[in-house]
Design an enzyme around this catalytic site. Structure first.
Site, PDB file in Angstrom:
ATOM      1  N   ARG A  46       0.854  -1.204   0.000  1.00  0.00           N
ATOM      2  CA  ARG A  46       0.000   0.000   0.000  1.00  0.00           C
ATOM      3  C   ARG A  46       0.880   1.242   0.000  1.00  0.00           C
ATOM      4  O   ARG A  46       0.651   2.194  -0.736  1.00  0.00           O
ATOM      5  CB  ARG A  46      -0.971   0.008   1.190  1.00  0.00           C
ATOM      6  CG  ARG A  46      -1.629   1.373   1.401  1.00  0.00           C
ATOM      7  CD  ARG A  46      -2.969   1.334   2.129  1.00  0.00           C
ATOM      8  NE  ARG A  46      -3.026   0.442   3.260  1.00  0.00           N
ATOM      9  CZ  ARG A  46      -2.421   0.659   4.441  1.00  0.00           C
ATOM     10  NH1 ARG A  46      -1.712   1.751   4.640  1.00  0.00           N
ATOM     11  NH2 ARG A  46      -2.533  -0.223   5.409  1.00  0.00           N
ATOM     12  N   TYR A  98     -15.409  16.621 -16.248  1.00  0.00           N
ATOM     13  CA  TYR A  98     -15.888  15.242 -16.331  1.00  0.00           C
ATOM     14  C   TYR A  98     -17.041  15.023 -15.337  1.00  0.00           C
ATOM     15  O   TYR A  98     -16.971  15.494 -14.199  1.00  0.00           O
ATOM     16  CB  TYR A  98     -14.703  14.309 -16.025  1.00  0.00           C
ATOM     17  CG  TYR A  98     -15.079  12.861 -15.895  1.00  0.00           C
ATOM     18  CD1 TYR A  98     -15.570  12.155 -16.978  1.00  0.00           C
ATOM     19  CD2 TYR A  98     -14.943  12.197 -14.679  1.00  0.00           C
ATOM     20  CE1 TYR A  98     -15.921  10.827 -16.849  1.00  0.00           C
ATOM     21  CE2 TYR A  98     -15.292  10.864 -14.550  1.00  0.00           C
ATOM     22  CZ  TYR A  98     -15.778  10.187 -15.643  1.00  0.00           C
ATOM     23  OH  TYR A  98     -16.125   8.873 -15.508  1.00  0.00           O
ATOM     24  N   ASP A 170      -6.632  18.448 -14.691  1.00  0.00           N
ATOM     25  CA  ASP A 170      -6.938  17.102 -15.173  1.00  0.00           C
ATOM     26  C   ASP A 170      -6.446  17.032 -16.618  1.00  0.00           C
ATOM     27  O   ASP A 170      -7.045  17.637 -17.511  1.00  0.00           O
ATOM     28  CB  ASP A 170      -8.459  16.866 -15.067  1.00  0.00           C
ATOM     29  CG  ASP A 170      -8.861  15.456 -15.464  1.00  0.00           C
ATOM     30  OD1 ASP A 170      -8.093  14.794 -16.197  1.00  0.00           O
ATOM     31  OD2 ASP A 170      -9.950  15.019 -15.052  1.00  0.00           O
ATOM     32  N   LYS A 195      -7.569   6.037 -19.691  1.00  0.00           N
ATOM     33  CA  LYS A 195      -7.813   6.551 -21.041  1.00  0.00           C
ATOM     34  C   LYS A 195      -6.549   6.411 -21.901  1.00  0.00           C
ATOM     35  O   LYS A 195      -6.091   5.306 -22.109  1.00  0.00           O
ATOM     36  CB  LYS A 195      -8.313   7.993 -20.946  1.00  0.00           C
ATOM     37  CG  LYS A 195      -9.406   8.205 -19.875  1.00  0.00           C
ATOM     38  CD  LYS A 195     -10.706   7.471 -20.171  1.00  0.00           C
ATOM     39  CE  LYS A 195     -11.648   7.407 -18.971  1.00  0.00           C
ATOM     40  NZ  LYS A 195     -11.996   8.681 -18.362  1.00  0.00           N
TER      41      LYS A 195
HETATM   42  C1  LIG Z   1     -12.550   9.102 -17.109  1.00  0.00           C
HETATM   43  C2  LIG Z   1     -12.139  10.394 -16.566  1.00  0.00           C
HETATM   44  C3  LIG Z   1     -11.944  10.578 -15.193  1.00  0.00           C
HETATM   45  C4  LIG Z   1     -12.199   9.489 -14.186  1.00  0.00           C
HETATM   46  O1  LIG Z   1     -11.305   8.448 -14.299  1.00  0.00           O
HETATM   47  P1  LIG Z   1     -11.659   6.898 -13.916  1.00  0.00           P
HETATM   48  O2  LIG Z   1     -10.396   6.195 -14.243  1.00  0.00           O
HETATM   49  O3  LIG Z   1     -12.829   6.497 -14.757  1.00  0.00           O
HETATM   50  O4  LIG Z   1     -11.986   6.875 -12.456  1.00  0.00           O
HETATM   51  C5  LIG Z   1     -11.526  11.824 -14.771  1.00  0.00           C
HETATM   52  N1  LIG Z   1     -11.325  12.845 -15.640  1.00  0.00           N
HETATM   53  C6  LIG Z   1     -11.511  12.708 -16.959  1.00  0.00           C
HETATM   54  C7  LIG Z   1     -11.269  13.864 -17.869  1.00  0.00           C
HETATM   55  C8  LIG Z   1     -11.934  11.487 -17.472  1.00  0.00           C
HETATM   56  O5  LIG Z   1     -12.145  11.359 -18.794  1.00  0.00           O
END
Ligand SMILES: *Cc1c(COP(=O)(O)O)cnc(C)c1O
Length: 380
Positions: A46, A98, A170, A195
């Site tokens: 962890r 998001y 982000d 992604k």
């Molecule tokens: C998908 C996404 C998230 C969240 O990520 P997860 O891996 O699905 O928890 C956050 N920000 C953006 C821009 C995203 O496309």
């Protein structure tokens, strides 16, 4: 080292124990102490794990930051970052972030005493007017999901510095290959590695990159205290994905430009949102601050629900699915899928209409993608 080389060699590669070229998956919860109080650098997975460490070092170097941290999901990374704040603190966030981010802020963190203001981050005066004595953080996303709006990062960071606010970006959509927010003074970068960084739709993961020793120490503390870290196997998949990130991003963009241009000229299409199009309101800023425009294209169909449903039912090469950034092309309907967690009034206010479709343009042959869109757009 340059970007493509870092993507393949950053962190402890080859492995110091036996020289394995592929990063070993240290599938272990715990590590033997050499002596009382003496470890070989790891004690419990962890807190830290050697496979995770390679991924963390790689992402940190690609973003040009101080340290990286790998989380179980993008949302786990975001939830951990929000714990840098305390009850009573105020956050200014983009209104078109998001859907899951919006839900975390509104439906979870608000109950712990954080305050949020959501606004479009394209106007200096509007942002400045929202700043209060308890404002601590500016939360940015560019290009935004799913509208692909562009934030002028230098402008936002300028305001934040003046008012002593932490900036969080982000960077999921652009990836460090196209945008390096830390070069513009952003304090923390977050990712959904689910992604583009992983890129193959076979893992969920998240990451945070820090820029100061203080933030590094605090994020490491929170990751360990909250237990939001990624598993060794998931880290290994993302490490493997990142090795081809530069190649993939170049081709995603090439295909996305072709798709955006095709849709722009189509009779059934009302509006195309892609920062690479000259007609996009954020095009000039995107061109200045990014090295490429990414692989997501959103568009609005003419007609009502039937037109949307008929398109989504007829696509064949594009799959009807949430998520984005994988080699396979996906199409989704934000209003009922990725952004269903946003209340309808908020969706309508920010422009996520019922006619909006988001495409994650994959790496298939571009002619197959365009033919698929063409047959799905035929009037029925
Ligand atoms: C998908 C996404 C998230 C969240 O990520 P997860 O891996 O699905 O928890 C956050 N920000 C953006 C821009 C995203 O496309």
């Amino acid at each position: 080292m340059r970007f493509e080389t870092i993507a393949i060699h950053a962190g402890e590669r080859p492995d110091a124990t036996f020289g394995a070229v592929s990063v070993p998956i240290y599938q272990t919860s715990t590590f033997v102490f050499e002596d009382v109080g003496k470890t070989r650098g790891y004690d419990y997975s962890r807190t830290a794990n050697p496979t995770r460490k390679v991924l963390e070092d790689t992402i940190a170097q690609l973003e040009g930051g101080k340290a990286g941290f790998a989380f179980a999901t993008g949302m786990a990374a975001e939830a951990t970052v929000m714990h840098l704040l305390k009850a009573g603190d105020h956050v200014i966030s983009g209104d078109d972030v998001y859907g899951g981010t919006y839900r975390l802020f509104q439906n979870v963190m608000r109950d712990f005493g954080l305050e949020f203001t959501f606004l479009r981050m394209d106007d200096r005066r509007r942002i400045e007017q929202a700043i209060k004595p308890n404002t601590k953080m500016l939360w940015l996303e560019t290009p935004s999901n799913p509208l692909l709006n562009i934030v002028d990062i230098e402008m936002a960071v300028g305001i934040a510095r003046q008012h002593n606010l932490m900036t969080v970006m982000d960077n999921t959509f652009a990836t460090p290959y196209f945008l390096r927010p830390i070069e513009y003074g952003v304090d923390l970068v977050v990712h959904s590695t689910t992604k583009y960084l992983n890129g193959h739709c076979d893992v969920v993961g998240g990451a945070v990159v820090t820029t100061t020793d203080e933030l590094t120490e605090r994020v490491q503390f929170l990751l360990n205290a909250m237990g939001t870290c990624a598993s060794p196997f998931d880290c290994w998949l993302v490490i493997r994905g990142i090795e081809t990130l530069p190649l993939r991003m170049r081709q995603h963009e090439k295909n996305a430009i072709a798709v955006a241009n095709y849709l722009k000229g189509h009779l059934m299409v009302k509006r195309v949102m892609y920062p690479g199009l000259k007609s996009h309101p954020g095009h000039e800023i995107a061109k200045r601050q990014m090295k490429g425009f990414g692989g997501v294209v959103s568009f609005e169909l003419k007609g009502g629900t039937e037109a949307v449903n008929s398109f989504l039912e007829r696509i064949k090469v594009f799959s009807l699915a949430e998520s984005l950034g994988g080699v396979a092309s996906l199409a989704e309907h934000p209003a009922t899928m990725s952004h269903a967690s946003m209340p309808k009034e908020h969706r309508e206010k920010v422009g996520i209409t019922d006619q909006l479709i988001r495409l994650s343009v994959g790496l298939e042959n571009i002619n197959d993608l365009i033919e698929d869109l063409g047959q799905a757009l035929e009037p029925s």
